[in-house]
Scaffold this active site. Structure first.
Site, PDB file in Angstrom:
ATOM      1  N   PRO A  79       7.599  -8.626   4.118  1.00 44.54           N
ATOM      2  CA  PRO A  79       8.088  -8.710   5.369  1.00 44.54           C
ATOM      3  C   PRO A  79       8.469  -7.583   6.168  1.00 44.54           C
ATOM      4  O   PRO A  79       9.150  -6.704   5.677  1.00 44.54           O
ATOM      5  CB  PRO A  79       9.584  -9.661   5.493  1.00 44.54           C
ATOM      6  CG  PRO A  79       9.358 -10.457   4.044  1.00 44.54           C
ATOM      7  CD  PRO A  79       8.682  -9.489   3.076  1.00 44.54           C
ATOM      8  N   CYS A  80       7.541  -7.368   7.260  1.00 43.38           N
ATOM      9  CA  CYS A  80       7.534  -6.088   7.821  1.00 43.38           C
ATOM     10  C   CYS A  80       8.477  -5.949   9.132  1.00 43.38           C
ATOM     11  O   CYS A  80       8.423  -4.855   9.675  1.00 43.38           O
ATOM     12  CB  CYS A  80       6.045  -5.497   8.107  1.00 43.38           C
ATOM     13  SG  CYS A  80       5.259  -6.733   9.051  1.00 43.38           S
ATOM     14  N   GLN A  81       8.914  -7.115   9.682  1.00 42.72           N
ATOM     15  CA  GLN A  81       9.517  -7.114  11.001  1.00 42.72           C
ATOM     16  C   GLN A  81      10.622  -6.235  10.855  1.00 42.72           C
ATOM     17  O   GLN A  81      10.718  -5.564  12.190  1.00 42.72           O
ATOM     18  CB  GLN A  81       9.768  -8.530  11.325  1.00 42.72           C
ATOM     19  CG  GLN A  81       9.020  -9.567  11.332  1.00 42.72           C
ATOM     20  CD  GLN A  81       8.412 -10.262  10.316  1.00 42.72           C
ATOM     21  OE1 GLN A  81       8.601  -9.653   9.194  1.00 42.72           O
ATOM     22  NE2 GLN A  81       7.690 -11.268  10.225  1.00 42.72           N
ATOM     23  N   PHE A  83      10.866  -3.313   9.970  1.00 41.22           N
ATOM     24  CA  PHE A  83      10.198  -1.960   9.961  1.00 41.22           C
ATOM     25  C   PHE A  83       9.422  -1.735  11.313  1.00 41.22           C
ATOM     26  O   PHE A  83       9.195  -0.727  11.444  1.00 41.22           O
ATOM     27  CB  PHE A  83       9.205  -1.593   8.754  1.00 41.22           C
ATOM     28  CG  PHE A  83       9.999  -1.639   7.352  1.00 41.22           C
ATOM     29  CD1 PHE A  83      11.232  -0.962   7.106  1.00 41.22           C
ATOM     30  CD2 PHE A  83       9.522  -2.425   6.462  1.00 41.22           C
ATOM     31  CE1 PHE A  83      11.653  -1.077   5.911  1.00 41.22           C
ATOM     32  CE2 PHE A  83       9.875  -2.730   5.031  1.00 41.22           C
ATOM     33  CZ  PHE A  83      11.139  -1.959   4.968  1.00 41.22           C
TER      34      PHE A  83
END
Length: 357
Positions: A79-81, A83
């Site tokens: 999950p990149c939210q 970053f």
């Protein structure tokens, strides 16, 4: 002619399957995938019927051993939210979702794959003064992998979108691959990507429709294949105030083109019209798209129609072929498309890896 070895792949945090599709297009046999979100898991399952999907929290899943006699590649995008540059409040070491990349190394420690590909947003590099990038590279080293970090723009590889992504590449034995070669001389534009799709109204809810016109560009032809129609012609319903805002925005413009009287509920923006230029952005026909991302929340606008993008238009701009179906509510479909890795970008990465084998 030297025959390339067979490569088996495992996709962690698979989402709707953008990385898996790119891997398969490059020749990787994706045997297993893990995705916990119910709608994304159903989308993955219907589009990748030959892959064994495990729809559980990855922290509860035992790692998978590779088969003997073949090369293996462990890949995925945690999950990149946390970053993302659009989520400043969560870009720190205190956000627990920012630590899920550690699951990669739990799987790698057990299965010892020949390759690891960890994908994420470019903002990971700036998060916590670069601590996450340093920790990831330290983990590669501690597990005995040589490593490289690639920052790639999707538009350089045939995707009609200016989207930058980070790829951490790790290899247990042998030389690391060279950067993927650019796949196109001229970037694919929004017009070339979606102009053949149907005209739609705000709130359009008829899922499958025939194409509006013949495809004239090679990209649209590739996305269509031999189909006469496709799904995903779903558009968010907006209220009258939002529609009035749309009418003031020219191609390439954004919320700063909207009269202040129509933006009273955006008091934090009206006082500083230089910030948050990503919202209410109208696409330009003759350029690649801006980043799709959470395109419903950001109110990304069609180049000439006063409405948001349809699911299929966004999927085209992400390089998903029209045969690729998205399941769940319109909100979940939009989320799946926006979160995905563009398959054509992923294909370029996996082809570079296969060439190095």
């Amino acid at each position: 002619m030297v025959r390339k070895p067979k490569i088996l792949g495992i996709d962690l945090f698979a989402g709707a399957g953008g990385l898996s599709l790119g891997a398969q297009l490059a020749g990787v046999d994706v045997t297993h995938a893990i995705e916990n979100h119910p709608a994304a898991a159903e989308t993955y399952r219907i589009n990748h019927p030959q892959t064994r999907l495990i729809d559980k929290d990855i922290r509860l899943v035992a790692p998978v051993n590779k088969k003997t006699g073949s090369l293996s590649i462990l890949f995925g995008g945690p999950p990149c939210q946390g970053f993302s540059t659009s989520n400043q409040r969560t870009r720190s070491t205190s956000n627990p979702r920012n630590w899920l990349f550690g699951e990669f190394f739990r799987f790698a420690r057990f299965g010892k794959p020949d390759w690891i590909v960890l994908e994420n947003v470019k903002g990971l590099r700036e998060t916590a003064q670069g601590q996450f990038e340093d920790m990831i590279l330290d983990e590669f080293h501690n597990l005995g992998y040589s490593s490289a970090v690639w920052s790639l723009c999707a538009a350089d590889y045939g995707v009609p979108q200016k989207r930058h992504r980070l790829f951490f590449i790790g290899r247990r034995r042998g030389n690391l691959p060279s950067l993927p070669k650019r796949g196109v001389t001229h970037p694919v534009t929004v017009r070339q990507a979606i102009a053949d799709l149907p005209r739609l109204a705000v709130g359009a809810d008829v899922d499958e429709l025939r194409y509006r016109i013949s495809a004239s560009h090679a990209y649209a032809k590739k996305m269509r294949g031999t189909r006469a129609s496709c799904t995903g012609h779903l558009v968010t319903t907006n209220n009258d105030l939002v529609l009035e805002r749309y009418r003031h925005i020219p191609p390439g413009g954004n919320w700063t083109d909207i009269p202040k009287r129509l933006m009273k509920n955006y008091t934090n923006l009206v006082d500083d019209r230089s910030r948050h230029t990503g919202i209410y952005r109208r696409l330009k026909w003759d350029e690649p798209s801006v980043v799709i991302g959470n395109y419903r929340k950001n109110m990304l606008i069609h180049p000439e129609q006063d409405r948001g993008l349809s699911v299929r238009e966004a999927a085209r701009l992400q390089s998903f072929p029209d045969r690729y179906a998205f399941l769940g509510s319109i909100g979940f479909q939009q989320q799946q498309v926006g979160n995905a890795v563009p398959p054509l970008l992923a294909e370029a990465v996996f082809r570079a890896i296969i060439d190095a084998c």
